[in-house]
Enzyme design. Structure first.
Site, PDB file in Angstrom:
ATOM      1  N   ARG A  46      34.865  27.321  39.606  1.00 31.48           N
ATOM      2  CA  ARG A  46      35.700  27.283  38.400  1.00 31.48           C
ATOM      3  C   ARG A  46      37.095  27.826  38.665  1.00 31.48           C
ATOM      4  O   ARG A  46      38.071  27.357  38.085  1.00 31.48           O
ATOM      5  CB  ARG A  46      35.011  28.042  37.272  1.00 31.48           C
ATOM      6  CG  ARG A  46      33.821  27.262  36.702  1.00 31.48           C
ATOM      7  CD  ARG A  46      33.005  28.089  35.709  1.00 31.48           C
ATOM      8  NE  ARG A  46      33.789  28.848  34.771  1.00 31.48           N
ATOM      9  CZ  ARG A  46      33.860  28.615  33.452  1.00 31.48           C
ATOM     10  NH1 ARG A  46      33.194  27.611  32.925  1.00 31.48           N
ATOM     11  NH2 ARG A  46      34.572  29.387  32.664  1.00 31.48           N
ATOM     12  N   ARG A  57      50.511  21.155  37.041  1.00 31.94           N
ATOM     13  CA  ARG A  57      51.718  21.540  36.312  1.00 31.94           C
ATOM     14  C   ARG A  57      52.886  21.812  37.274  1.00 31.94           C
ATOM     15  O   ARG A  57      54.034  21.497  36.947  1.00 31.94           O
ATOM     16  CB  ARG A  57      51.470  22.766  35.441  1.00 31.94           C
ATOM     17  CG  ARG A  57      50.656  22.457  34.212  1.00 31.94           C
ATOM     18  CD  ARG A  57      51.446  21.607  33.222  1.00 31.94           C
ATOM     19  NE  ARG A  57      50.677  21.398  32.028  1.00 31.94           N
ATOM     20  CZ  ARG A  57      50.189  20.229  31.636  1.00 31.94           C
ATOM     21  NH1 ARG A  57      50.408  19.140  32.352  1.00 31.94           N
ATOM     22  NH2 ARG A  57      49.488  20.140  30.541  1.00 31.94           N
ATOM     23  N   HIS A  60      54.325  18.583  37.915  1.00 30.90           N
ATOM     24  CA  HIS A  60      55.103  18.139  36.768  1.00 30.90           C
ATOM     25  C   HIS A  60      56.490  18.785  36.744  1.00 30.90           C
ATOM     26  O   HIS A  60      57.436  18.219  36.193  1.00 30.90           O
ATOM     27  CB  HIS A  60      54.374  18.437  35.455  1.00 30.90           C
ATOM     28  CG  HIS A  60      53.169  17.591  35.250  1.00 30.90           C
ATOM     29  ND1 HIS A  60      52.067  18.040  34.561  1.00 30.90           N
ATOM     30  CD2 HIS A  60      52.861  16.332  35.657  1.00 30.90           C
ATOM     31  CE1 HIS A  60      51.145  17.094  34.535  1.00 30.90           C
ATOM     32  NE2 HIS A  60      51.604  16.045  35.197  1.00 30.90           N
ATOM     33  N   SER A  88      36.491  37.214  43.686  1.00 35.33           N
ATOM     34  CA  SER A  88      35.971  38.220  44.611  1.00 35.33           C
ATOM     35  C   SER A  88      36.913  38.516  45.770  1.00 35.33           C
ATOM     36  O   SER A  88      36.898  39.607  46.325  1.00 35.33           O
ATOM     37  CB  SER A  88      34.632  37.761  45.189  1.00 35.33           C
ATOM     38  OG  SER A  88      34.831  36.662  46.071  1.00 35.33           O
ATOM     39  N   SER A 142      33.873  34.276  34.191  1.00 31.81           N
ATOM     40  CA  SER A 142      34.550  33.529  33.127  1.00 31.81           C
ATOM     41  C   SER A 142      35.848  34.173  32.671  1.00 31.81           C
ATOM     42  O   SER A 142      36.862  33.488  32.490  1.00 31.81           O
ATOM     43  CB  SER A 142      33.624  33.342  31.923  1.00 31.81           C
ATOM     44  OG  SER A 142      32.572  32.470  32.244  1.00 31.81           O
ATOM     45  N   GLU A 145      38.569  33.581  35.220  1.00 30.08           N
ATOM     46  CA  GLU A 145      38.988  32.172  35.242  1.00 30.08           C
ATOM     47  C   GLU A 145      39.874  31.847  34.040  1.00 30.08           C
ATOM     48  O   GLU A 145      40.917  31.198  34.185  1.00 30.08           O
ATOM     49  CB  GLU A 145      37.746  31.280  35.266  1.00 30.08           C
ATOM     50  CG  GLU A 145      36.935  31.443  36.525  1.00 30.08           C
ATOM     51  CD  GLU A 145      35.432  31.265  36.329  1.00 30.08           C
ATOM     52  OE1 GLU A 145      34.701  31.499  37.298  1.00 30.08           O
ATOM     53  OE2 GLU A 145      34.992  30.916  35.212  1.00 30.08           O
ATOM     54  N   ASP A 153      49.677  29.199  33.413  1.00 27.76           N
ATOM     55  CA  ASP A 153      50.484  28.489  32.429  1.00 27.76           C
ATOM     56  C   ASP A 153      51.718  29.303  32.027  1.00 27.76           C
ATOM     57  O   ASP A 153      52.790  28.747  31.794  1.00 27.76           O
ATOM     58  CB  ASP A 153      49.660  28.125  31.191  1.00 27.76           C
ATOM     59  CG  ASP A 153      48.807  26.880  31.391  1.00 27.76           C
ATOM     60  OD1 ASP A 153      49.005  26.156  32.386  1.00 27.76           O
ATOM     61  OD2 ASP A 153      47.943  26.625  30.536  1.00 27.76           O
TER      62      ASP A 153
END
Length: 178
Positions: A46, A57, A60, A88, A142, A145, A153
């Site tokens: 993930r 991006r 882009h 990790s 999670s 990530e 972003d």
């Protein structure tokens, strides 16, 4: 517990992590991107999906970008930058990529929670994403990530300003065969 309550808890947990991220590390990361001839990115699982979205991006923005796992990637050279994402910091394939990059004179930057990992020791710069879990225990990595994607972003937005890019200009580089 309702799904909307869980979502609210996740967002609260992520927001609580923001103050632990070192702004100077983020600026070093941003400046390394601006100064690089070519950007190579890698992650697995993930974390790899998050870094792939970041690579998209960066493309882009008009930067020269390749995922390490793509067969069409060009030869790496001194002046290039390898960006790795690893919770990790011990992922064997990423360690191999980092060592190869170092041997070629390619700068390595790592996004991780583990500033003392094998990858951290190989990296020229590190962006540590410290994770403190107070209430919600999401599965595996999670929180790392999710926060990585949001941080990537945010770096993109800052790069947009520095590189004088607008959403409209970036959209002109969006894929047109999908």
């Amino acid at each position: 517990m309702s799904i909307k309550t869980i979502l609210s808890n996740i967002l609260t947990e992520i927001a609580a992590q923001i103050d632990t991220i070192n702004e100077a590390q983020l600026h070093e990361f941003k400046n390394a991107i601006i100064g690089a001839n070519h950007l190579f990115l890698a992650g697995t699982g993930r974390s790899g999906l998050m870094i792939s979205a970041f690579a998209n991006r960066l493309m882009h923005l008009g930067l020269k970008v390749s995922l390490i796992t793509e067969v069409s990637k060009p030869k790496a050279n001194k002046g290039d930058l390898l960006i790795l994402g690893s919770n990790s910091g011990e992922t064997k394939s990423l360690i191999a990529y980092a060592q190869q990059a170092k041997d070629l004179g390619v700068k390595v930057i790592l996004f991780t929670t583990n500033g003392t990992s094998t990858l951290a020791k190989l990296a020229d710069n590190i962006v540590i994403i410290p994770i403190r879990v107070d209430k919600l225990s999401q599965p595996m990595g999670s929180t790392f990530e999710q926060l990585s994607l949001l941080t990537y972003d945010s770096v993109i937005y800052s790069l947009m300003e520095s590189l004088q890019q607008t959403p409209e200009i970036m959209k002109c580089r969006h894929a047109n065969i999908e």
